[in-house]
Design a protein around this motif. Structure first.
Motif, PDB file in Angstrom:
ATOM      1  N   LEU A   1      33.353  37.567  39.198  1.00  0.00           N
ATOM      2  CA  LEU A   1      34.171  36.819  40.165  1.00  0.00           C
ATOM      3  C   LEU A   1      33.739  37.124  41.590  1.00  0.00           C
ATOM      4  O   LEU A   1      33.629  36.211  42.432  1.00  0.00           O
ATOM      5  CB  LEU A   1      35.646  37.161  39.971  1.00  0.00           C
ATOM      6  CG  LEU A   1      36.275  36.719  38.644  1.00  0.00           C
ATOM      7  CD1 LEU A   1      37.727  37.200  38.552  1.00  0.00           C
ATOM      8  CD2 LEU A   1      36.210  35.210  38.471  1.00  0.00           C
ATOM      9  N   ALA A   2      33.492  38.396  41.884  1.00  0.00           N
ATOM     10  CA  ALA A   2      33.090  38.772  43.238  1.00  0.00           C
ATOM     11  C   ALA A   2      31.714  38.208  43.585  1.00  0.00           C
ATOM     12  O   ALA A   2      31.490  37.674  44.685  1.00  0.00           O
ATOM     13  CB  ALA A   2      33.092  40.290  43.382  1.00  0.00           C
TER      14      ALA A   2
ATOM     15  N   GLU B   1      45.625  42.684  40.385  1.00  0.00           N
ATOM     16  CA  GLU B   1      47.084  42.835  40.229  1.00  0.00           C
ATOM     17  C   GLU B   1      47.464  43.162  38.794  1.00  0.00           C
ATOM     18  O   GLU B   1      48.379  43.948  38.536  1.00  0.00           O
ATOM     19  CB  GLU B   1      47.777  41.555  40.679  1.00  0.00           C
ATOM     20  CG  GLU B   1      49.295  41.613  40.564  1.00  0.00           C
ATOM     21  CD  GLU B   1      49.980  40.326  40.992  1.00  0.00           C
ATOM     22  OE1 GLU B   1      51.210  40.222  40.798  1.00  0.00           O
ATOM     23  OE2 GLU B   1      49.285  39.417  41.520  1.00  0.00           O
ATOM     24  N   HIS B   2      46.753  42.574  37.842  1.00  0.00           N
ATOM     25  CA  HIS B   2      47.091  42.748  36.423  1.00  0.00           C
ATOM     26  C   HIS B   2      46.043  43.602  35.706  1.00  0.00           C
ATOM     27  O   HIS B   2      45.817  43.437  34.504  1.00  0.00           O
ATOM     28  CB  HIS B   2      47.208  41.380  35.750  1.00  0.00           C
ATOM     29  CG  HIS B   2      48.217  40.467  36.371  1.00  0.00           C
ATOM     30  ND1 HIS B   2      49.574  40.672  36.261  1.00  0.00           N
ATOM     31  CD2 HIS B   2      48.059  39.360  37.147  1.00  0.00           C
ATOM     32  CE1 HIS B   2      50.217  39.724  36.915  1.00  0.00           C
ATOM     33  NE2 HIS B   2      49.335  38.912  37.465  1.00  0.00           N
ATOM     34  N   TRP B   3      45.404  44.495  36.433  1.00  0.00           N
ATOM     35  CA  TRP B   3      44.288  45.265  35.904  1.00  0.00           C
ATOM     36  C   TRP B   3      44.638  45.999  34.614  1.00  0.00           C
ATOM     37  O   TRP B   3      43.896  45.908  33.616  1.00  0.00           O
ATOM     38  CB  TRP B   3      43.788  46.239  36.955  1.00  0.00           C
ATOM     39  CG  TRP B   3      42.609  47.062  36.524  1.00  0.00           C
ATOM     40  CD1 TRP B   3      42.582  48.402  36.241  1.00  0.00           C
ATOM     41  CD2 TRP B   3      41.271  46.591  36.309  1.00  0.00           C
ATOM     42  NE1 TRP B   3      41.323  48.796  35.874  1.00  0.00           N
ATOM     43  CE2 TRP B   3      40.494  47.703  35.912  1.00  0.00           C
ATOM     44  CE3 TRP B   3      40.665  45.347  36.427  1.00  0.00           C
ATOM     45  CZ2 TRP B   3      39.138  47.592  35.617  1.00  0.00           C
ATOM     46  CZ3 TRP B   3      39.311  45.236  36.131  1.00  0.00           C
ATOM     47  CH2 TRP B   3      38.567  46.357  35.729  1.00  0.00           C
TER      48      TRP B   3
ATOM     49  N   ALA C   1      38.275  33.984  44.868  1.00  0.00           N
ATOM     50  CA  ALA C   1      38.971  35.085  45.540  1.00  0.00           C
ATOM     51  C   ALA C   1      40.370  35.253  44.952  1.00  0.00           C
ATOM     52  O   ALA C   1      40.832  36.385  44.723  1.00  0.00           O
ATOM     53  CB  ALA C   1      39.043  34.823  47.041  1.00  0.00           C
ATOM     54  N   ALA C   2      41.045  34.155  44.687  1.00  0.00           N
ATOM     55  CA  ALA C   2      42.397  34.222  44.114  1.00  0.00           C
ATOM     56  C   ALA C   2      42.362  34.780  42.695  1.00  0.00           C
ATOM     57  O   ALA C   2      43.224  35.587  42.307  1.00  0.00           O
ATOM     58  CB  ALA C   2      43.034  32.833  44.128  1.00  0.00           C
ATOM     59  N   TRP C   3      41.382  34.368  41.895  1.00  0.00           N
ATOM     60  CA  TRP C   3      41.263  34.932  40.544  1.00  0.00           C
ATOM     61  C   TRP C   3      40.986  36.432  40.610  1.00  0.00           C
ATOM     62  O   TRP C   3      41.520  37.202  39.808  1.00  0.00           O
ATOM     63  CB  TRP C   3      40.134  34.235  39.784  1.00  0.00           C
ATOM     64  CG  TRP C   3      40.450  32.822  39.384  1.00  0.00           C
ATOM     65  CD1 TRP C   3      41.677  32.250  39.255  1.00  0.00           C
ATOM     66  CD2 TRP C   3      39.493  31.805  39.050  1.00  0.00           C
ATOM     67  NE1 TRP C   3      41.554  30.934  38.875  1.00  0.00           N
ATOM     68  CE2 TRP C   3      40.232  30.634  38.736  1.00  0.00           C
ATOM     69  CE3 TRP C   3      38.111  31.766  39.007  1.00  0.00           C
ATOM     70  CZ2 TRP C   3      39.594  29.440  38.370  1.00  0.00           C
ATOM     71  CZ3 TRP C   3      37.479  30.584  38.621  1.00  0.00           C
ATOM     72  CH2 TRP C   3      38.220  29.441  38.314  1.00  0.00           C
ATOM     73  N   GLY C   4      40.161  36.851  41.559  1.00  0.00           N
ATOM     74  CA  GLY C   4      39.887  38.273  41.720  1.00  0.00           C
ATOM     75  C   GLY C   4      41.139  39.062  42.064  1.00  0.00           C
ATOM     76  O   GLY C   4      41.356  40.169  41.568  1.00  0.00           O
TER      77      GLY C   4
ATOM     78  N   VAL D   1      36.045  50.796  46.213  1.00  0.00           N
ATOM     79  CA  VAL D   1      36.488  49.454  45.835  1.00  0.00           C
ATOM     80  C   VAL D   1      37.238  49.544  44.519  1.00  0.00           C
ATOM     81  O   VAL D   1      37.047  50.486  43.739  1.00  0.00           O
ATOM     82  CB  VAL D   1      35.309  48.463  45.688  1.00  0.00           C
ATOM     83  CG1 VAL D   1      34.577  48.269  47.008  1.00  0.00           C
ATOM     84  CG2 VAL D   1      34.355  48.896  44.590  1.00  0.00           C
ATOM     85  N   HIS D   2      38.080  48.542  44.253  1.00  0.00           N
ATOM     86  CA  HIS D   2      38.757  48.477  42.960  1.00  0.00           C
ATOM     87  C   HIS D   2      37.755  47.988  41.915  1.00  0.00           C
ATOM     88  O   HIS D   2      36.957  47.079  42.197  1.00  0.00           O
ATOM     89  CB  HIS D   2      39.941  47.513  43.046  1.00  0.00           C
ATOM     90  CG  HIS D   2      40.845  47.559  41.860  1.00  0.00           C
ATOM     91  ND1 HIS D   2      40.532  46.955  40.657  1.00  0.00           N
ATOM     92  CD2 HIS D   2      42.067  48.141  41.681  1.00  0.00           C
ATOM     93  CE1 HIS D   2      41.516  47.156  39.794  1.00  0.00           C
ATOM     94  NE2 HIS D   2      42.454  47.877  40.389  1.00  0.00           N
ATOM     95  N   PRO D   3      37.748  48.545  40.711  1.00  0.00           N
ATOM     96  CA  PRO D   3      36.773  48.103  39.699  1.00  0.00           C
ATOM     97  C   PRO D   3      36.916  46.629  39.329  1.00  0.00           C
ATOM     98  O   PRO D   3      35.975  46.031  38.813  1.00  0.00           O
ATOM     99  CB  PRO D   3      37.065  49.011  38.493  1.00  0.00           C
ATOM    100  CG  PRO D   3      38.440  49.556  38.735  1.00  0.00           C
ATOM    101  CD  PRO D   3      38.596  49.657  40.215  1.00  0.00           C
ATOM    102  N   GLY D   4      38.078  46.060  39.598  1.00  0.00           N
ATOM    103  CA  GLY D   4      38.269  44.644  39.328  1.00  0.00           C
ATOM    104  C   GLY D   4      37.820  43.743  40.450  1.00  0.00           C
ATOM    105  O   GLY D   4      37.814  42.518  40.301  1.00  0.00           O
ATOM    106  N   ASN D   5      37.416  44.320  41.584  1.00  0.00           N
ATOM    107  CA  ASN D   5      36.992  43.489  42.712  1.00  0.00           C
ATOM    108  C   ASN D   5      35.981  44.243  43.583  1.00  0.00           C
ATOM    109  O   ASN D   5      36.320  44.725  44.669  1.00  0.00           O
ATOM    110  CB  ASN D   5      38.198  43.056  43.550  1.00  0.00           C
ATOM    111  CG  ASN D   5      37.820  42.050  44.618  1.00  0.00           C
ATOM    112  OD1 ASN D   5      36.728  41.488  44.587  1.00  0.00           O
ATOM    113  ND2 ASN D   5      38.713  41.820  45.559  1.00  0.00           N
TER     114      ASN D   5
END
Length: 427
Positions: free
Chosen positions: A389-390, A368-370, A360-363, A78-82
């Motif tokens: 967020l998740a 995208e801007h990680w 979900a959109a904020w995630g 998984v991406h660390p941001g999500n």
């Protein structure tokens, strides 16, 4: 799988001892041990002894958050941001009460000295009992510190995550194809129309954030005042008001709503602040609203709620990392308190699914801007946000939490509320 004390020697063995049934993820550890299916789409790697100590000394979401934030617990796949998909996986993990002898095995693996709780990451707020230095719960000083902890991070970071609307509350999606910015504009339109605002009216927006509602109303001829406990939010909003040429109609002040001297507002909006008020303070809060809106005026309360009406503090992870001193209850208790304090409630609706879509959109924005977000706040804080967020998204999807808008009027003696007979805003 069962073991005798003499047989247990690896981290993976300990995991097997406390988990009931098959693991939906693969677990690997720094000692080379592993458990769970090799074919699992995601792997959780326990990178060092400190990770084990975090998990053992704070079982549940707090220990996992600490280890994940520091990088001692790594989620692969998984991406660390999500980490949304990993959280969905972990919902299927069930734990059993460990045998007391397991402590001996734990001591053998990590060493007796590592059984003490390691220092928490710097992103973590102190526990509730230590916040007394900032004042009693929901005092002016303590509320200000709680808001600063979460909101005074970096305006640029919030621009990356929230998008151009700079709106950190639930959006309203006309359909699943609606984009985030359009959905936030739709939320402001809905609030504006529910409050029946007209040019020349006076609006107070409590907990106004970066001034989105204030500016939306001012563009339509309403004299709008917003107040926030975040100095960074207020500064950003004032610049935005000046940039849009709205200075004659709009203002945002760095101020506690309890210090607002003006009264007689035509309408009051409270969007995403009740979560910070404290349930036992609801009577005082709604009484304050009643005496600051004019007779016949409307107020709208928009906040996260629970499916039941018991007051309950937020979980340990949310309390320590996101919203210190946060507390939630059900819409029924909110409505009852508003009624008991003199309001006539005219409408209520649950926007739970809309908040899941918003999160979900904020995630997606965070992913995208990680790189930019990490540069702004550091990788640890960015990972906290991804986890928050998740996890919150799953909470709304599973009906653990809800989002209610409650519309009420200050009654006028001897006459009916001055609102249309039927719903006057478009859905």
């Amino acid at each position: 799988m069962s073991h005798t004390t003499d047989e247990i020697r690896t981290v993976a063995d300990l995991v097997d001892e406390v988990v009931v049934g098959p693991l939906p993820v693969r677990v690997t550890a720094y000692d080379g041990s592993k458990t769970g299916p090799d074919s699992a789409p995601r792997t959780i790697h326990i990178a060092n002894q400190r990770a084990v100590a975090y998990l053992a000394t704070a079982p549940g979401d707090l220990g996992m958050a600490r280890a994940y934030t520091t990088g001692d617990l790594v989620v692969e796949g998984v991406h660390p941001g999500n980490p949304y998909e990993a959280l969905v996986d972990l919902e299927r993990v069930h734990f059993r009460r460990p045998d007391p002898r397991l402590l001996l095995d734990l001591a053998r693996i990590v060493g007796p000295r590592n059984l003490a709780p390691p220092p928490p990451p710097p992103q973590e707020a102190v526990p509730r009992w230590r916040r007394v230095a900032e004042g009693l719960r929901h005092s002016y000083g303590r509320d200000s510190e709680a808001i600063r902890h979460h909101y005074d991070v970096s305006n640029h970071f919030y621009e990356q995550v929230l998008g151009p609307s700079m709106t950190y509350t639930c959006a309203v999606f006309p359909d699943h194809d609606t984009g985030l910015d359009e959905a936030q504009e739709e939320k402001y339109r809905l609030v504006f129309e529910k409050l029946a605002l007209r040019p020349g009216d006076r609006l107070l927006d409590i907990g106004c954030g970066w001034g989105g509602m204030v500016r939306y109303a001012a563009r339509r001829g309403v004299r709008a005042l917003g107040v926030t406990l975040s100095g960074e939010q207020a500064a950003w909003a004032q610049v935005a008001i000046a940039r849009e040429g709205l200075g004659e109609l709009a203002a945002v002040r760095h101020e506690d709503y309890r210090h607002v001297a003006e009264t007689g507002f035509d309408a009051i909006s409270s969007i995403g602040i009740t979560e910070h008020i404290g349930v036992r303070n609801y009577p005082t809060y709604f009484d304050w609203m009643l005496h600051h809106v004019k007779p016949g005026g409307l107020v709208l309360n928009h906040c996260i709620t629970r499916p039941e009406n018991r007051a309950k503090s937020v979980g340990r992870f949310i309390d320590r990392y996101i919203f210190p001193d946060g507390e939630l209850t059900g819409s029924g208790r909110i409505i009852t308190t508003m009624q008991d304090n003199g309001f006539e409630v005219v409408h209520s609706e649950n926007l739970r699914e809309h908040y899941a879509l918003t999160l979900a959109a904020w995630g997606e924005n965070l992913v995208e801007h990680w790189a930019s977000c990490v540069a702004d706040v550091g990788e640890g804080t960015a990972k906290v946000w991804g986890l928050y967020l998740a996890g919150s998204r799953r909470g709304f999807e599973r009906n653990v939490v809800q989002l209610h808008q409650v519309l009420a009027a200050r009654p006028v003696p001897s006459r009916l509320p001055q609102v249309p007979l039927r719903q006057w805003w478009t859905s």
